[in-house]
Design a protein around this motif. Structure first.
Motif, PDB file in Angstrom:
ATOM      1  N   PHE A  39     -20.881   2.218  39.758  1.00 26.62           N
ATOM      2  CA  PHE A  39     -19.669   1.318  39.888  1.00 26.62           C
ATOM      3  C   PHE A  39     -18.796   1.718  38.833  1.00 26.62           C
ATOM      4  O   PHE A  39     -17.485   1.894  38.877  1.00 26.62           O
ATOM      5  N   LEU A  40     -19.277   2.041  37.438  1.00 26.45           N
ATOM      6  CA  LEU A  40     -18.475   2.347  36.253  1.00 26.45           C
ATOM      7  C   LEU A  40     -17.933   3.995  36.693  1.00 26.45           C
ATOM      8  O   LEU A  40     -16.746   3.992  36.494  1.00 26.45           O
ATOM      9  N   LEU A  41     -18.641   4.640  37.389  1.00 28.45           N
ATOM     10  CA  LEU A  41     -17.946   5.976  37.667  1.00 28.45           C
ATOM     11  C   LEU A  41     -16.963   5.767  38.600  1.00 28.45           C
ATOM     12  O   LEU A  41     -15.967   6.468  38.855  1.00 28.45           O
ATOM     13  N   GLY A  42     -17.390   4.758  39.788  1.00 32.58           N
ATOM     14  CA  GLY A  42     -16.191   4.493  40.815  1.00 32.58           C
ATOM     15  C   GLY A  42     -14.956   4.171  40.067  1.00 32.58           C
ATOM     16  O   GLY A  42     -13.850   4.553  40.465  1.00 32.58           O
ATOM     17  N   TRP A  43     -15.145   3.060  39.392  1.00 27.68           N
ATOM     18  CA  TRP A  43     -13.687   2.578  38.738  1.00 27.68           C
ATOM     19  C   TRP A  43     -13.191   3.632  37.819  1.00 27.68           C
ATOM     20  O   TRP A  43     -11.753   3.636  37.751  1.00 27.68           O
TER      21      TRP A  43
END
Length: 125
Positions: A109-113
């Protein structure tokens, strides 16, 4: 890609609503309150990231650099499976070892954002 991402986001959101309702009504009294809270967290994060997929699927082509948009979509989709999926299984089974998978989904999720930020920063507009 935008149609598939939009459909995937909408399907993810639909399933998040169904999961939330199942947790609130079908699991109450069947599992411990702590497990219900875990289930609710899974449904919440599934919804947040399904809505993000919807937004990415409907974004104007110039809104995000395509490479970063693809990265964000992949990270959000995989993050939903790993983060929410592991929490759903944990809530139902009580197998604590499943909790070791959850942070991998959180990192996705962090990489996506981060990909959304990078894509917006590098877009042509």
């Amino acid at each position: 890609m935008s149609r598939a991402v939009t459909v995937g986001g909408a399907l993810g959101a639909l399933l998040a609503v169904a999961a939330g309702a199942f947790g609130a009504h079908g699991l109450r009294g069947q599992v411990e309150p702590a497990a219900l809270a875990v289930w609710a967290t899974a449904a919440d994060y599934q919804m947040y990231h399904s809505l993000a997929l919807l937004a990415l699927g409907r974004a104007r082509p110039a809104a995000l650099a395509p490479r970063w948009q693809r990265a964000a979509v992949a990270c959000f989709a995989a993050g939903i499976v790993l983060f929410s999926g592991s929490l759903y299984l944990l809530a139902l089974s009580g197998i604590r070892a499943l909790g070791m998978i959850t942070p991998l989904g959180g990192v996705l999720f962090l990489l996506g954002w981060s990909s959304v930020v990078a894509g917006a920063w590098r877009s042509e507009h």
